[in-house]
Motif scaffolding. Structure first.
Motif, PDB file in Angstrom:
ATOM      1  N   THR A 153       0.820  -1.222   0.000  1.00  0.00           N
ATOM      2  CA  THR A 153       0.000   0.000   0.000  1.00  0.00           C
ATOM      3  C   THR A 153       0.846   1.261   0.000  1.00  0.00           C
ATOM      4  OG1 THR A 153      -0.101  -0.160   2.420  1.00  0.00           O
ATOM      5  CG2 THR A 153      -1.910  -1.126   1.174  1.00  0.00           C
ATOM      6  N   MET A 154       2.009   1.227   0.687  1.00  0.00           N
ATOM      7  CA  MET A 154       2.842   2.428   0.742  1.00  0.00           C
ATOM      8  C   MET A 154       3.508   2.713  -0.589  1.00  0.00           C
ATOM      9  SD  MET A 154       2.542   3.829   3.694  1.00  0.00           S
ATOM     10  CE  MET A 154       3.971   4.901   3.717  1.00  0.00           C
ATOM     11  N   ARG A 155       3.852   1.709  -1.345  1.00  0.00           N
ATOM     12  CA  ARG A 155       4.483   1.914  -2.643  1.00  0.00           C
ATOM     13  C   ARG A 155       3.484   2.149  -3.782  1.00  0.00           C
ATOM     14  NH1 ARG A 155       9.377  -2.609  -2.639  1.00  0.00           N
ATOM     15  NH2 ARG A 155      10.406  -1.805  -0.735  1.00  0.00           N
ATOM     16  N   GLY A 156       2.225   2.055  -3.470  1.00  0.00           N
ATOM     17  CA  GLY A 156       1.202   2.318  -4.477  1.00  0.00           C
ATOM     18  C   GLY A 156       1.033   1.213  -5.483  1.00  0.00           C
ATOM     19  N   LEU A 157       1.422   0.018  -5.149  1.00  0.00           N
ATOM     20  CA  LEU A 157       1.264  -1.089  -6.091  1.00  0.00           C
ATOM     21  C   LEU A 157      -0.186  -1.507  -6.218  1.00  0.00           C
ATOM     22  CD1 LEU A 157       4.357  -3.268  -5.101  1.00  0.00           C
ATOM     23  CD2 LEU A 157       4.144  -1.619  -6.985  1.00  0.00           C
ATOM     24  N   VAL A 158      -0.936  -1.445  -5.128  1.00  0.00           N
ATOM     25  CA  VAL A 158      -2.341  -1.809  -5.154  1.00  0.00           C
ATOM     26  C   VAL A 158      -3.105  -0.790  -4.337  1.00  0.00           C
ATOM     27  CG1 VAL A 158      -1.971  -4.304  -5.467  1.00  0.00           C
ATOM     28  CG2 VAL A 158      -2.002  -3.329  -3.176  1.00  0.00           C
TER      29      VAL A 158
ATOM     30  N   LEU B 218      -7.031  -9.907   1.702  1.00  0.00           N
ATOM     31  CA  LEU B 218      -5.602 -10.081   1.471  1.00  0.00           C
ATOM     32  C   LEU B 218      -4.875 -10.537   2.751  1.00  0.00           C
ATOM     33  CD1 LEU B 218      -3.143  -9.824  -0.367  1.00  0.00           C
ATOM     34  CD2 LEU B 218      -3.011  -7.398   0.263  1.00  0.00           C
ATOM     35  N   VAL B 219      -5.242  -9.956   3.864  1.00  0.00           N
ATOM     36  CA  VAL B 219      -4.618 -10.351   5.140  1.00  0.00           C
ATOM     37  C   VAL B 219      -4.930 -11.813   5.448  1.00  0.00           C
ATOM     38  CG1 VAL B 219      -4.710  -9.991   7.622  1.00  0.00           C
ATOM     39  CG2 VAL B 219      -4.515  -8.037   6.084  1.00  0.00           C
ATOM     40  N   LYS B 220      -6.162 -12.232   5.188  1.00  0.00           N
ATOM     41  CA  LYS B 220      -6.532 -13.624   5.453  1.00  0.00           C
ATOM     42  C   LYS B 220      -5.746 -14.571   4.571  1.00  0.00           C
ATOM     43  CE  LYS B 220     -10.529 -16.726   5.424  1.00  0.00           C
ATOM     44  NZ  LYS B 220     -11.997 -16.828   5.159  1.00  0.00           N
TER      45      LYS B 220
END
Length: 375
Positions: A343-348, A358-360
């Motif tokens: 999320t920080m790199r803006g990939l998704v 996604l966490v699951k």
């Protein structure tokens, strides 16, 4: 209308004295008061006797306004001391140099030889070698008395010879009475009529068999202790008890029943405190019988057979729970790091629902991967 009553003068012409004021009533009707004589509060003795004051515990009831009350201190109960004869104390015995026994033995042998020559039983060759004339006395009471006296002197002299060794002592007695202790070394002469009991007075180490004990939680243990001790008073060690080694073992068992022993994995201060308490208790019990105890330390501690399986399963369960907690913490950290990087790199771009999915998925994947690798 108020009526005034005139005062009636007495026959002598003097007015009557007014009545004495009434004693004030007590304000607190439920409390009892005690009068204290003033002379007891302020005594002026010419030679007062000093009185030693003992510390007292002051107790006061809260919220009642009462004065503090003094309570007498309760003396601590002293431990019972084993009863031992106070006159039974080690003292040196009377011994003589070995030369006394040698001379007595030589005198006895010479007396037997002289009596044999007197009786005519000495071989002629021996008498001729010694330059003695032939003699032949008739056997009688005097001859037998001479034989008995010479033989008794020789046996008494030779039988009293003894050799003292370093680290060993003899406790001497005659007709059930203590006659002293011999700690000398070398060859000496001791009265052969005395009963001798050998005692080892060296510093000794005793490793016990597994003894029952318990830890601070009351779990049954088996403990092997190492006791460093020695015999200090030989008279009491031999005569005050039947067997001082058995007595020492019983003292160690009694101390283990009173002092909790910790497992080897416990903190060092707790282990040292248990060893110091064991040493203090065993030394206090063994001192009256002439034993000096230097240290009592556990050298092997294990669970008792009846609780060993249960404690082993509990230990395995605790280790498994600790391993699961560490694995879960590692997985959560890995999932958090992965989602944060994405999320920080803006990939998704993820909303709340997609983030949860996604966490699951990542958690399941990481857990499965760690289970396959065995970490």
């Amino acid at each position: 209308m108020t009526t005034t009553t005139p005062q009636t003068p007495d026959p002598g012409g003097a007015e009557q004295a007014p009545p004495a004021p009434a004693r004030p009533t007590r304000v607190i009707h439920t409390e009892a008061t005690t009068e204290i004589p003033v002379h007891l509060l302020f005594r002026d003795d010419p030679d007062p006797v000093s009185v030693q004051l003992r510390p007292a515990v002051v107790g006061r009831r809260q919220g009642t306004g009462e004065q503090p009350r003094l309570r007498r201190p309760v003396p601590a109960r002293a431990r019972p001391v084993p009863h031992v004869d106070p006159d039974l104390v080690e003292r040196p015995a009377r011994v003589m140099p070995a030369a006394v026994g040698v001379l007595a033995g030589a005198a006895g042998a010479a007396g037997c030889a002289a009596t044999s020559w007197w009786a005519g039983t000495m071989p002629p060759a021996v008498a001729a070698a010694l330059g003695l004339p032939a003699a032949g006395a008739a056997p009688g009471p005097a001859l037998w008395a001479a034989y008995a006296g010479a033989g008794a002197l020789g046996l008494f002299g030779v039988g009293g010879l003894a050799r003292g060794r370093t680290g060993r002592a003899w406790v001497l007695g005659m007709f059930g009475r203590y006659r002293g202790t011999v700690r000398r070394t070398g060859l000496m002469w001791v009265n052969p009529l005395l009963l001798r009991r050998r005692v080892d007075v060296r510093l000794r180490h005793w490793r016990s068999e597994p003894m029952p004990a318990a830890d601070g939680s009351g779990v049954a243990l088996r403990v092997v202790v190492l006791v460093v001790w020695r015999v200090r008073d030989t008279a009491r060690a031999v005569l005050a008890v039947e067997d001082h080694e058995t007595y020492l073992r019983v003292c160690v068992e009694a101390a283990l029943a009173r002092v909790p022993v910790e497992m080897p994995g416990a903190a060092k201060p707790a282990v040292d405190a248990a060893a110091d308490a064991l040493t203090r208790l065993v030394a206090a019990d063994a001192t009256p019988v002439g034993l000096e105890v230097f240290s009592v330390r556990p050298v092997r501690v294990e669970y008792a057979p009846e609780v060993a399986d249960v404690m082993h399963r509990r230990r395995i369960a605790a280790l498994d729970a600790q391993h699961r907690a560490s694995v879960l913490t590692s997985v959560v950290d890995s999932v958090e790091d992965t989602v944060t990087r994405l999320t920080m790199r803006g990939l998704v771009a993820l909303d709340d629902h997609e983030r949860k999915v996604l966490v699951k998925d990542l958690t399941v994947a990481f857990c499965a991967g760690r289970a396959e690798t065995g970490h």
